[in-house]
Write a protein that holds these residues in place. Structure first.
Motif, mmCIF file in Angstrom:
data_model
loop_
_atom_site.group_PDB
_atom_site.id
_atom_site.type_symbol
_atom_site.label_atom_id
_atom_site.label_comp_id
_atom_site.label_asym_id
_atom_site.label_seq_id
_atom_site.Cartn_x
_atom_site.Cartn_y
_atom_site.Cartn_z
ATOM 1 N N THR A 159 61.998 34.564 13.157
ATOM 2 C CA THR A 159 62.880 35.416 14.216
ATOM 3 C C THR A 159 64.222 35.114 14.220
ATOM 4 O O THR A 159 65.001 36.157 14.289
ATOM 5 C CB THR A 159 62.190 34.835 15.552
ATOM 6 N N VAL A 160 64.824 33.702 13.706
ATOM 7 C CA VAL A 160 66.174 33.520 13.927
ATOM 8 C C VAL A 160 66.551 33.134 12.398
ATOM 9 O O VAL A 160 65.825 32.195 11.716
ATOM 10 C CB VAL A 160 66.544 32.295 14.945
ATOM 11 N N VAL A 161 67.638 33.556 12.033
ATOM 12 C CA VAL A 161 68.074 33.243 10.536
ATOM 13 C C VAL A 161 69.391 32.967 10.731
ATOM 14 O O VAL A 161 70.209 33.552 11.293
ATOM 15 C CB VAL A 161 67.953 34.305 9.443
ATOM 16 N N ASP A 162 69.828 31.684 10.174
ATOM 17 C CA ASP A 162 71.025 31.037 10.269
ATOM 18 C C ASP A 162 71.851 31.310 8.888
ATOM 19 O O ASP A 162 71.417 30.658 7.920
ATOM 20 C CB ASP A 162 71.024 29.713 10.633
ATOM 21 N N THR A 163 72.872 31.817 9.015
ATOM 22 C CA THR A 163 73.731 32.222 7.689
ATOM 23 C C THR A 163 75.111 31.286 7.519
ATOM 24 O O THR A 163 75.901 31.514 6.775
ATOM 25 C CB THR A 163 74.043 33.674 7.328
ATOM 26 N N ILE A 456 71.922 40.047 3.578
ATOM 27 C CA ILE A 456 71.579 38.782 3.349
ATOM 28 C C ILE A 456 70.465 38.341 4.319
ATOM 29 O O ILE A 456 69.346 37.559 4.026
ATOM 30 C CB ILE A 456 72.869 37.966 3.545
ATOM 31 N N GLU A 457 70.698 38.628 5.711
ATOM 32 C CA GLU A 457 69.702 38.101 6.715
ATOM 33 C C GLU A 457 68.417 38.688 6.517
ATOM 34 O O GLU A 457 67.325 37.971 6.695
ATOM 35 C CB GLU A 457 70.233 38.522 7.950
ATOM 36 N N THR A 458 68.370 40.067 5.864
ATOM 37 C CA THR A 458 66.957 40.505 5.620
ATOM 38 C C THR A 458 66.398 40.189 4.565
ATOM 39 O O THR A 458 65.069 39.735 4.529
ATOM 40 C CB THR A 458 67.139 42.113 5.361
ATOM 41 N N ALA A 459 67.043 39.710 3.330
ATOM 42 C CA ALA A 459 66.505 38.974 2.211
ATOM 43 C C ALA A 459 65.862 37.664 2.568
ATOM 44 O O ALA A 459 64.824 37.199 2.200
ATOM 45 C CB ALA A 459 67.506 38.883 1.065
ATOM 46 N N MET A 460 66.552 37.046 3.484
ATOM 47 C CA MET A 460 66.169 35.453 3.720
ATOM 48 C C MET A 460 65.120 35.719 4.598
ATOM 49 O O MET A 460 64.023 34.884 4.390
ATOM 50 C CB MET A 460 67.338 34.948 4.504
ATOM 51 N N ARG A 461 64.914 36.528 5.634
ATOM 52 C CA ARG A 461 63.395 36.854 6.379
ATOM 53 C C ARG A 461 62.491 36.938 5.419
ATOM 54 O O ARG A 461 61.235 36.499 5.754
ATOM 55 C CB ARG A 461 63.922 37.824 7.376
ATOM 56 N N LEU A 462 62.473 38.162 4.608
ATOM 57 C CA LEU A 462 61.388 38.490 3.627
ATOM 58 C C LEU A 462 61.004 37.367 2.700
ATOM 59 O O LEU A 462 60.180 37.173 2.356
ATOM 60 C CB LEU A 462 61.900 39.562 2.862
ATOM 61 N N LEU A 466 65.048 29.910 6.433
ATOM 62 C CA LEU A 466 65.707 30.372 7.599
ATOM 63 C C LEU A 466 67.131 29.998 7.789
ATOM 64 O O LEU A 466 67.733 30.289 8.449
ATOM 65 C CB LEU A 466 64.872 29.675 9.043
ATOM 66 N N THR A 467 67.412 29.271 6.693
ATOM 67 C CA THR A 467 68.683 28.619 6.647
ATOM 68 C C THR A 467 69.232 28.427 5.294
ATOM 69 O O THR A 467 68.138 28.660 4.283
ATOM 70 C CB THR A 467 68.959 27.119 7.357
ATOM 71 N N LEU A 468 70.616 28.480 4.783
ATOM 72 C CA LEU A 468 70.836 28.473 3.530
ATOM 73 C C LEU A 468 70.442 27.177 2.992
ATOM 74 O O LEU A 468 70.181 27.216 1.664
ATOM 75 C CB LEU A 468 72.506 28.523 3.484
ATOM 76 N N ASP A 469 70.199 26.017 3.475
ATOM 77 C CA ASP A 469 69.785 24.931 2.896
ATOM 78 C C ASP A 469 68.537 25.117 2.188
ATOM 79 O O ASP A 469 68.142 24.141 1.427
ATOM 80 C CB ASP A 469 70.021 23.830 4.062
ATOM 81 N N GLN A 470 67.742 26.163 3.075
ATOM 82 C CA GLN A 470 66.168 25.884 2.505
ATOM 83 C C GLN A 470 66.210 26.826 1.451
ATOM 84 O O GLN A 470 65.343 26.840 0.538
ATOM 85 C CB GLN A 470 65.395 26.523 3.656
#
Length: 503
Positions: A159-163, A456-462, A466-470
């Motif tokens: 639901t929430v993605v942090d860039t 970027i947010e879409t790619a991270m969600r898919l 959830l964070t860049l560290d992950q």
């Protein structure tokens, strides 16, 4: 001053008597021809004509006052343009008849580039889009991203993605920055100021080109807040005093980092750029000008180098690692040093081994893996491949300094793939310049950043991150990329075997 007609000015179109119009003022630049950094040919193409658009697109305000003596002013003209001034329409004239497109109509970076190709002048497009030789390196910079596949994970709350990211101690809203890109005013009168405003509003860093079309202090004056960080790209000059003066000026203006460019110690052969320059010379249409060009070249025929080659005049080609000591001495301790243009594992390792002998502190804070956007050595490795070589052969460097890449970034998925392989930040160059075209200006640059943010947010969600560290290598399949990896530093340093020709 005298009031002159266009007809009077047009009579002074030779190397022996060269007048040009800039704004509404007529200048006698005859004595300045041999001293022009870009060569006399650059001026002689406009002998007896209006050079305003050409001049303002390349030179920062105040250049004339610093370069020419007051006595060079011959007079003024009542009007410029019309039938008496031959030549191509300017960028501004093209903008006035732009099709009703808006930045919001642009769905991706390819749309931005297509729009720029239709609205920029031939000269601007050739400079922005050109690359060395057959431009295969430029193309490969992007297509190599296709060799990396994602490994998405499921059943995760996305639901929430942090860039949120960091760069040289500064917090950024995205792992994205604008790489040094010269002559932004070829695309829009606001030039680098428009890029600065867009970067500030989106919370990302702008690296200002050594060859910007506005002065560094003017560009940073467009910052949206006093805390907006800027970096300055440095080409060290043969006359070190000039570089020292530059550094004093950017430090005074609040520069936070210096990006020493090393991937282009000499210009590559940018044929698209050179071809347009030759066409402009022919289009001058004056026998006197063409004869003067031949004479000034010192050979029997004119040799045009284009805008890109002219910008390299005076750039030092003798730099060695010890020059970092000189650079560090020019800067306050809190200003970071970034090396741009590293293309091998060996050089990145060497960068981590450079220390200030007086205090033991590292001389290099970050490296930018780059091949100059394919504009220098044709056949140079794409930055993504160098990044993967670092991860495979020298992973310890990621703990010692920040690693950035630029070149070929056209999608948010490209950014995410680079982050998975260890990049701290990813740079864009051409997209920011081309986004200015056709009157878009700041809104165009903002649209580019928005497009990449959404991707970027879409790619991270898919992916389920959830964070860049992950983000990490667990999210990518690099089997195809690994198949073309270069040798490890140990393999590269191994002695070659010599075989006898005799059986």
């Amino acid at each position: 001053m005298r009031r002159l007609t266009l007809g009077e000015v047009s009579q002074h179109k030779t190397a022996q008597s060269c007048w040009v119009i800039i704004g509404s003022t007529v200048y006698d630049v005859t004595k300045f021809l041999p001293d022009h950094p870009g060569g006399s040919r650059s001026i002689l193409r406009f002998a007896g004509k209006d050079a305003t658009t050409e001049f303002e697109g390349i030179h920062p305000p105040g250049t004339l006052e610093e370069t020419l003596h007051e006595s060079a002013k011959v007079g003024t003209v009542e009007s410029v343009g019309g039938e008496d001034t031959p030549g191509d329409r300017t960028d501004m004239e093209e903008t006035a008849k732009l099709a009703p497109e808006t930045p919001e109509d642009m769905l991706n970076i390819a749309d931005i580039e297509d729009h720029a190709s239709r609205t920029l002048s031939n000269k601007a497009w050739a400079y922005y889009a050109s690359a060395s030789d057959d431009m295969r390196t430029k193309i490969y910079n992007n297509t190599i991203f296709h060799l990396v596949l994602f490994r998405p994970r499921i059943f995760r709350d996305i639901t929430v993605v942090d860039t949120t990211a960091h760069m040289l101690g500064f917090k950024t809203s995205l792992p994205l920055f604008v790489s040094p890109a010269a002559l932004a005013r070829l695309a829009h009168p606001d030039g680098e100021k428009a890029i600065a405003r867009a970067c500030g509003k989106h919370g990302i860093v702008q690296m200002i080109s050594n060859n910007a079309s506005l002065r560094y202090a003017d560009i940073v004056s467009a910052a949206v807040s006093s805390k907006q960080p800027f970096a300055f790209q440095l080409y060290i000059q043969n006359e070190r005093a000039r570089s020292e003066k530059q550094l004093r000026e950017v430090v005074k203006a609040g520069c936070k980092a210096v990006v020493l460019t090393l991937d282009a110690p000499t210009p590559g052969k940018r044929e698209m750029d050179e071809r347009v320059a030759r066409q402009e010379t022919r289009a001058a249409g004056h026998v006197e000008v063409n004869e003067a060009l031949s004479a000034s070249s010192g050979r029997g025929k004119v040799t045009e180098g284009g805008v890109g080659r002219a910008l390299f005049q005076g750039t030092a080609g003798d730099l060695v690692w010890d020059d970092l000591i000189w650079l560090r001495k020019q800067l306050p301790d809190d200003i970071k040093i970034v090396l741009k243009g590293l293309q091998t594992v060996e050089d990145v390792i060497l960068a981590t081994q450079q220390f200030d002998k007086t205090n033991g502190k590292p001389l290099v804070d970050a490296v930018l893996l780059s091949n100059h956007g394919g504009r220098a050595l044709e056949g140079a490795p794409p930055p993504l491949l160098v990044l993967q070589e670092l991860r495979m052969y020298a992973p310890e460097v990621f703990q010692k300094l920040e690693v950035y890449i630029d070149g070929g970034i056209r999608r948010g998925t490209d950014v995410v793939k680079a982050l998975c392989l260890g990049a701290t930040q990813v740079g864009i160059g051409r997209p920011a310049l081309m986004a200015l075209a056709g009157g878009f200006g700041e809104a165009g640059v903002s649209r580019v950043i928005q497009i990449l943010r959404e991707e970027i947010e879409t790619a991270m969600r898919l992916l389920g991150a959830l964070t860049l560290d992950q983000l990490g290598p667990q999210y990518v399949n690099t089997r195809q990329l690994d198949a073309i990896l270069g040798p490890s530093p140990q393999q590269a340093a191994a002695p070659r075997l010599h075989f006898s020709a005799k059986l």
